[in-house]
Design an enzyme around this catalytic site. Structure first.
Site, PDB file in Angstrom:
ATOM      1  N   LYS A 170      -5.777  -8.965  12.063  1.00  0.00           N
ATOM      2  CA  LYS A 170      -5.785  -7.515  11.861  1.00  0.00           C
ATOM      3  C   LYS A 170      -7.187  -7.085  11.423  1.00  0.00           C
ATOM      4  O   LYS A 170      -7.699  -7.555  10.406  1.00  0.00           O
ATOM      5  CB  LYS A 170      -4.752  -7.150  10.791  1.00  0.00           C
ATOM      6  N   SER A 229      -1.644   3.620  15.595  1.00  0.00           N
ATOM      7  CA  SER A 229      -1.503   5.078  15.550  1.00  0.00           C
ATOM      8  C   SER A 229      -2.674   5.809  16.214  1.00  0.00           C
ATOM      9  O   SER A 229      -2.475   6.787  16.935  1.00  0.00           O
ATOM     10  CB  SER A 229      -1.344   5.526  14.094  1.00  0.00           C
ATOM     11  N   ARG A 253      -1.913   6.172   8.183  1.00  0.00           N
ATOM     12  CA  ARG A 253      -2.035   6.342   6.731  1.00  0.00           C
ATOM     13  C   ARG A 253      -1.578   7.733   6.321  1.00  0.00           C
ATOM     14  O   ARG A 253      -1.057   7.920   5.225  1.00  0.00           O
ATOM     15  CB  ARG A 253      -3.477   6.059   6.302  1.00  0.00           C
ATOM     16  N   CYS A 306     -12.732  -5.657   2.531  1.00  0.00           N
ATOM     17  CA  CYS A 306     -12.789  -6.959   1.866  1.00  0.00           C
ATOM     18  C   CYS A 306     -11.550  -7.806   2.136  1.00  0.00           C
ATOM     19  O   CYS A 306     -11.465  -8.944   1.686  1.00  0.00           O
ATOM     20  CB  CYS A 306     -13.000  -6.788   0.364  1.00  0.00           C
ATOM     21  N   CYS A 319       0.783  -1.251   0.000  1.00  0.00           N
ATOM     22  CA  CYS A 319       0.000   0.000   0.000  1.00  0.00           C
ATOM     23  C   CYS A 319       0.814   1.301   0.000  1.00  0.00           C
ATOM     24  O   CYS A 319       0.364   2.273  -0.595  1.00  0.00           O
ATOM     25  CB  CYS A 319      -1.051  -0.017   1.112  1.00  0.00           C
ATOM     26  N   CYS A 370      -3.503  -2.793  -0.565  1.00  0.00           N
ATOM     27  CA  CYS A 370      -2.400  -3.613  -0.050  1.00  0.00           C
ATOM     28  C   CYS A 370      -1.956  -4.721  -0.999  1.00  0.00           C
ATOM     29  O   CYS A 370      -1.014  -5.450  -0.704  1.00  0.00           O
ATOM     30  CB  CYS A 370      -2.791  -4.211   1.303  1.00  0.00           C
ATOM     31  N   TYR A 416       4.411   3.146  19.460  1.00  0.00           N
ATOM     32  CA  TYR A 416       5.081   4.423  19.196  1.00  0.00           C
ATOM     33  C   TYR A 416       5.522   5.081  20.504  1.00  0.00           C
ATOM     34  O   TYR A 416       6.269   6.054  20.477  1.00  0.00           O
ATOM     35  CB  TYR A 416       4.140   5.361  18.434  1.00  0.00           C
ATOM     36  N   LYS A 423      -4.128  -6.837  16.128  1.00  0.00           N
ATOM     37  CA  LYS A 423      -4.033  -5.406  15.832  1.00  0.00           C
ATOM     38  C   LYS A 423      -5.400  -4.871  15.460  1.00  0.00           C
ATOM     39  O   LYS A 423      -6.062  -5.511  14.653  1.00  0.00           O
ATOM     40  CB  LYS A 423      -3.051  -5.245  14.669  1.00  0.00           C
TER      41      LYS A 423
END
Ligand code: PBG
Ligand code: ZN
Length: 334
Positions: free
Chosen positions: A202, A282, A212, A226, A127, A135, A321, A255
């Site tokens: 995920k 994030s 993103r 999808c 991606c 992706c 992070y 995740k």
């Protein structure tokens, strides 16, 4: 009455900090439980802040050593690399995911040389490098061409291995990619030199927004529903983990983190033989930061509480992070 009360006092076991540590023996946070995600930009000298993630930057290759040195000195054990292309061209198949100009491909030999004891993982996905921002590789109707995609993803994983990655972590969620990657690694002679950390469980989450933005990898049309899992489905979560185990994953991931603690526990119970990772994503980072900045919560207290919840739910390693802050918190504690 008094006898019962004397027997069932809980306070007698928690009045001292050491007693409190003994009450939570398996949920300790140490440097071994942390992996630090890093955005590497194709702008060589960059150190660009990401607005939605205070304290997180896109680093050019020339900034990496200076940034990592103090963290490694504080005990940092592993990192997860993400490439960001701001200048390199994007195309249908993500050619720059593993071209010689890819920032991760360029950074790997340098990081291996400068930090020989640091364990280096690379996110594997198309991606950030495709012009459509999905992706995988697409069919003409915009759906995923699964067979072509996993072949390409395996190729990219092998390229990262050749450049020095010790862990490859496919985040695409396409069907069959763990098997394809394991085959590719074996054929290239990396069976015993590269581990596969599967983003096995995920979910299609609203919490990836700041990422993103950071990696400039938002889909140009549609969404990822999808191929990423529906947030309500612990059935698919179980099947996804079992499938990736079956295809040879070395380690599993759930995740995002905090909204999926039950899924972490379910995954750890079903696959206790596999190290379990959680990605505190994030949006989770941004929520905590902004909540603390606005005075609603104390960042360090709440962060510590959340990290403990993830360890309690069965996570062995937390990708976060907040790693630089946590390393400081650990130093102050010791
Ligand atoms: C790309 C990828 C994403 C994240 C990690 N790898 C975004 C997505 O799937 O849309 C999210 C990480 C984060 O939000 O911190 N496949
Ligand atoms: Zn992706």
């Amino acid at each position: 009455m008094t006898a019962v009360l004397a027997k069932h006092t809980l306070h007698s076991g928690i009045f001292h900090p050491v007693l409190r540590e003994w009450q939570s023996p398996n949920v300790e946070i140490t440097v071994n439980n942390l992996m630090y995600p890093i955005f590497i930009s194709d702008a060589e000298n960059a150190k660009e802040p990401i607005n939605s993630m205070p304290g997180v930057y896109r680093y050019g290759i020339n900034q990496l050593e200076k940034m990592l040195q103090p963290l490694v000195a504080k005990g940092l054990k592993s990192v997860l690399l993400f490439g960001v292309t701001q200048y390199l061209e994007k195309d249908e198949i993500g050619s720059n995911a593993d071209s010689a100009r890819n920032p991760v491909i360029q950074a790997l030999p340098l990081l291996r040389e400068k930090f020989p004891n640091l364990l280096i993982a690379c996110d594997v996905c198309l991606c950030p490098y495709t012009n459509h921002g999905h992706c995988g590789i697409l069919n003409s109707d915009g759906s995923i061409n699964n067979a072509n995609s996993i072949q390409r993803i395996a190729e990219v994983a092998v390229s990262y291995a050749k450049a020095g990655a010790q862990i490859v972590a496919p985040s695409d969620m396409l069907d069959g990619r763990i098997g394809a990657i394991k085959l590719g690694l074996a054929a290239a002679g990396f069976s015993n030199k590269v581990a596969v950390l599967s983003y096995a469980v995920k979910f299609a989450s609203g919490l990836y927004g700041p990422f993103r933005d950071a990696s400039q990898s938002a889909p140009k049309f549609g969404d990822r529903k999808c191929y990423q899992l529906p947030p309500g489905s612990n059935g698919l979560a179980a099947r996804a983990a079992a499938r990736d185990v079956n295809e040879g994953a070395d380690m599993l991931m759930v995740k995002p983190g905090l909204p999926y603690l039950d899924v972490m526990r379910q995954t750890k119970d079903a696959h206790p033989e596999y190290p379990l990772f959680v990605y505190q994503v994030s949006g989770e980072y941004a929520m905590l930061h902004h909540g603390a900045q606005n005075g609603a919560i104390n960042l360090e207290n709440v962060l510590n509480e959340i990290l403990l919840s993830m360890r309690r739910a069965g996570a062995d390693c937390i990708i976060t992070y907040f790693t630089p802050l946590i390393l400081d918190m650990l130093q102050r504690k010791s």
